[in-house]
Scaffold this active site. Structure first.
Site, PDB file in Angstrom:
ATOM      1  N   CYS A  88      58.870  25.455  -5.670  1.00 22.31           N
ATOM      2  CA  CYS A  88      59.772  24.769  -4.732  1.00 22.31           C
ATOM      3  C   CYS A  88      60.860  25.695  -4.214  1.00 22.31           C
ATOM      4  O   CYS A  88      61.678  25.305  -3.382  1.00 22.31           O
ATOM      5  CB  CYS A  88      60.374  23.539  -5.391  1.00 22.31           C
ATOM      6  SG  CYS A  88      59.125  22.336  -5.864  1.00 22.31           S
ATOM      7  N   HIS A 341      62.314  16.143   0.400  1.00 22.96           N
ATOM      8  CA  HIS A 341      61.942  17.454  -0.144  1.00 22.96           C
ATOM      9  C   HIS A 341      60.546  17.862   0.310  1.00 22.96           C
ATOM     10  O   HIS A 341      59.590  17.816  -0.455  1.00 22.96           O
ATOM     11  CB  HIS A 341      62.040  17.392  -1.677  1.00 22.96           C
ATOM     12  CG  HIS A 341      61.686  18.660  -2.389  1.00 22.96           C
ATOM     13  ND1 HIS A 341      61.870  19.916  -1.848  1.00 22.96           N
ATOM     14  CD2 HIS A 341      61.163  18.863  -3.632  1.00 22.96           C
ATOM     15  CE1 HIS A 341      61.467  20.828  -2.724  1.00 22.96           C
ATOM     16  NE2 HIS A 341      61.021  20.217  -3.808  1.00 22.96           N
TER      17      HIS A 341
END
Lengths: 393, 475
Positions: A88, A341
């Site tokens: 991420c 996200h």
């Protein structure tokens, strides 16, 4: 030799984050990339190299699998493109690599694009499927993204005696911030009661403790600081960069790991603070966009970034100090929690958000007098951390 | 003096009350005989995992000197690919141990025991471990469905230090069709149950006993107990009555606590009786199925110091009835699902990768760094603590530990949800991340004492994937 103040961010843009069912990977990439180029006052021919961040091409039919996606969607032909993936943290790592390339003098104008299309499939089909089907045939099987962070929450609760109510306050704050952000996935305020009554996802984390599954793209155009003014008067400078990696898939087998704070964040922050010559981050940082993939993560981030002592991060949220008008505003954008996200886009989006505040463009969510801002991106089970510090020229 | 040196049993944590089955199917007319509970293997158990657990108890997780493993089951997970070799790998026998699969009939357990005894007497193996384990499925709604119970029993057979000497054994074989299952059948088949009983069990058990008496010159007066495969209550009681010496059948057949235990039935009853048997007692152990086996045992003085190690009574008590009929059907894959059901997943697998790591996956070896003394899992070329390259040696990890942290995941697509993941710090070093099993969500805490048990994780490419799961230590 430090690259402090050598790189300028001259153009920024992001798409709306959310379930962008009416937009493809291409639509989002075009909107973000051309938006950033327009903001910088450059055209496609001015871009000498591109760094692309996409985490999981398997859920978009291969988009973002290699640098060539940039040619496929933006028609930027015949120039270097690197695709970066680092869990991420991919977006900030792409930005970091681009900064070093520009600082070397090899390129003058470089585009950084983060794009992730997660909702062409159901949310169960993206990260959960990856966790269930990927990795070692048996070791660690059963872990999902929420599980990795829930594991730390359990330990944190055990060690410091807090409970789900404290985590809920992080969600409440970030949803409030998100309600002020037109780009956010969720624009609704929530209450602690609502958080606590929502279904459990990975105990002790419930639905509102978790980031949603989101589509989105963000882009930035960078150049060397001395060239910035030839493009625009509205730019910010890179003050510090840090990247550190720790144990990945096997972290919960590691007998040395406390299953609490993220050593990767501490190290990345140390590198970035040294470069930026920041001694007391709690006083010197005006706002921080941190990786709140789960509510517990934001509390650990407070500690790892030096905003609180170890074991005291939870007090910052209990005391409301991380609201946008508080002592140390954290995630005025709404954070991953409320803004969403889209994995590969998130890091670049953080750069965009921090720059917006430094440039006074953040609208209702604007942090007052923001001169130095921090972006913190965390990947995997907390094993990859990037810290980027931006400041006004 | 060859005989049984030790025993071990595994009774699954879940017990299903038969009264619930009566309600589910509206079979009120059977309420009077649907008594007690049946033991139900958890979703992650199969005859191999249950057998491994029983075998490790029998050898106290120390397989030194065991040179053969015989695995008996009518329901082995693999038809081709040795369940015995798989069990041997998890029990950590050496690769030169003899392994064989006994299957096809209910007396496979006693036949494996007789074979082990023969091998030991012949001197071809020093010690052999016999494992008997079954999860038998009857057609849903057919009354035998709820008579069946899942469990495993194991014993070590050797020359020295026996708790029960095997004095003699006789067998009968016969072509007879009472219960059967073709390779294509999912459930057991029955035809004429009454004929099956009168001309099968009630005929061959007396015949094999008669043969044993004839061969040994003994009479029922010389015998203290008969322990026989118990199909269900009525037939078992009829057998005791018709035998002419019902007093010898006074052993608890465990039908109300476990059910018809299939190939494990004689051995698990024997293990139970050994908790109270006196030295010098003579026991006849009877296996039934396409004929019968009868084994004459004599309990030795060693039982006095051994009996407390048999934990069957504690296992019978450590149970949960929090299991529904629907769940059992789901666990046994008896409910139709779409091919791409959201609860099915196709995990990555690689036979080459698993083969390279089999000592670590199946026998739970970890490594210890000879430089900094850190014990860790899984194995790694470069020490995670001191960074020394190739400095570590393999060490067998303890299967006891405590929970360092945990989480309970509701999104992981497991057969059973939620999936509790735990970080377990093992006694003597090493840390593993694994799934929790046989637990109640509200009992999982940091610091909880757990034991690692061999369980099935999932299937991938048609291969069962096994690893060690944590479960709360209950005694």
């Amino acid at each position: 030799m430090s690259i402090k103040d050598k790189i300028a961010v001259i153009g920024i843009a992001q798409t709306k984050f959310g379930e962008n069912f009416d937009m493809s990977y291409e639509d989002m990439a075009v909107e973000a990339a051309f938006g950033a180029m327009e903001d910088a006052g450059v055209g496609p021919d001015d871009i000498q190299a591109v760094w692309l961040s996409t985490f999981d091409p398997s859920i978009t039919g291969g988009m973002g699998r290699a640098g060539s996606t940039i040619v496929d969607v933006l028609s930027l032909r015949d120039r270097p493109v690197s695709r970066v993936t680092n869990y991420c943290s991919s977006g900030t790592d792409a930005f970091r690599n681009a900064c070093f390339a520009v600082a070397s003098g090899e390129y003058d104008v470089v585009l950084v694009l983060g794009c992730e299309k997660m909702r062409d499939v159901g949310s169960r089909e993206s990260l959960v499927k990856g966790a269930a089907e990927g990795g070692h045939p048996v070791w660690g099987k059963g872990m999902t993204a929420p599980g990795m962070f829930a594991m730390r929450a359990t330990r944190y609760f055990h060690k410091y005696g807090i409970g789900r109510e404290t985590l809920a306050k992080v969600a409440v704050k970030n949803h409030y911030h998100g309600s002020l952000n037109p780009y956010a996935h969720f624009r609704k305020e929530i209450t602690v009661d609502k958080v606590l009554k929502a279904p459990l996802i990975a105990y002790p984390l419930g639905l509102f403790d978790c980031t949603p599954t989101t589509d989105g793209a963000a882009a930035a155009v960078i150049t060397r600081a001395e060239n910035a003014k030839s493009f625009t008067d509205e730019y910010v400078l890179v003050k510090g960069l840090g990247l550190s990696v720790g144990v990945g898939d096997r972290v919960f087998f590691d007998p040395n790991d406390p299953v609490l704070n993220f050593q990767s964040t501490k190290e990345a922050a140390k590198q970035a603070y040294e470069m930026a010559e920041i001694k007391d981050p709690r006083k010197e940082i005006d706002l921080a966009e941190v990786h709140d993939c789960f509510t517990i993560t934001e509390i650990l981030n407070y500690e790892d970034l030096g905003f609180a002592e170890e074991g005291e991060g939870w007090k910052l949220i209990e005391e409301g100090k991380t609201y946008k008008d508080g002592e140390i505003p954290v995630n005025p954008s709404g954070g991953l929690k409320s803004l969403g996200h889209p994995i590969g886009a998130t890091g670049v989006r953080m750069i965009v958000e921090v720059a917006n505040h430094l440039l006074g463009r953040a609208g209702d969510r604007q942090v007052k007098d923001a001169k130095i801002g921090l972006a913190h991106n965390l990947g995997g089970p907390g094993s990859v951390a990037t810290v980027v510090i931006l400041g006004q020229p | 003096m060859a005989g049984i040196k030790s025993v071990g049993v595994h009774i699954p944590y879940y017990r299903y009350p038969r009264s619930d089955w009566v309600k589910v199917w509206g079979q009120e007319q059977l309420a009077g005989i649907m008594l007690g509970e049946k033991a139900v293997a958890n979703f992650d158990e199969d005859p191999v995992t249950m057998g491994v657990t029983a075998a490790l108890k029998a050898c106290q997780d120390n397989p030194a000197g065991i040179e053969a493993l015989y695995f008996a089951s009518t329901t082995p997970p693999y038809l081709e690919k040795s369940n015995a070799a798989l069990t041997a790998c998890a029990v950590d026998l050496t690769e030169d141990a003899r392994t064989a699969d006994f299957s096809g009939t209910l007396k496979a357990g006693t036949s494996a025991l007789i074979t082990a005894w023969d091998c030991v007497r012949a001197g071809s193996v020093k010690n052999a471990i016999v494992v008997a384990s079954d999860i038998r499925l009857s057609e849903p709604r057919f009354y035998m469905e709820t008579m069946m119970g899942d469990c495993a029993a194991a014993c070590v057979v050797g020359e020295d230090d026996v708790i029960a000497e095997i004095k003699d054994a006789v067998s009968l074989n016969t072509e007879f069709t009472d219960v059967w299952k073709r390779i294509s059948d999912r459930f057991l088949r029955y035809d004429d149950e009454r004929y099956s009983s009168t001309h099968g069990y009630l005929k061959y058990v007396p015949l094999v006993l008669k043969k044993l008496f004839q061969k040994t010159g003994l009479t029922p007066e010389n015998i203290n107990r008969i322990i026989a495969y118990a199909p269900e209550g009525a037939t078992y009681m009829a057998m005791a009555k018709r035998s002419g010496f019902p007093q010898l059948w006074n052993t608890d057949p465990l039908l109300l606590q476990i059910g018809n235990a299939g190939v494990a039935s004689p051995l698990i009853q024997l293990a139970n009786y050994l908790t109270e048997a006196k030295p010098g007692e003579k026991i006849i152990l009877v296996g039934y199925g396409n004929g019968a086996d009868a084994i004459l045992l004599e309990v030795t003085d060693r039982i006095e110091n051994y009996r407390d190690r048999i934990d069957i009574k504690k296992q019978l008590e450590a149970k949960s009835t929090d299991v529904t009929y629907a769940k059992i059907l789901y666990w046994r894959n008896s409910l139709k699902k779409n091919v791409d059901s959201p609860w099915e997943f196709q995990p990555f697998t690689s036979i080459a990768s698993i083969d390279r790591q089999r000592k670590y996956i199946f026998a739970l070896y970890g490594q210890r760094c000879t430089k900094c003394n850190t014990t860790y899992y899984p194995p790694k070329r470069v020490c995670p603590s001191c960074g020394e390259r190739d400095s570590s040696e393999d060490v067998k990890l303890s299967k006891k530990g405590t929970v360092y942290s945990f989480e309970i995941d509701h999104v992981f697509p497991n057969v059973e949800a939620p999936t509790c993941m735990t970080i377990v710090d093992l006694e003597g070093g090493g840390r593993v991340l694994t799934q929790m099993t046989d637990y109640k969500p509200d009992e999982v805490k940091v610091g909880l004492e757990v034991e690692l048990v061999f369980r099935k994780y999932h299937e991938a490419k048609g291969i069962y994937h096994y690893f060690w799961k944590a479960r709360p230590k209950r005694f």
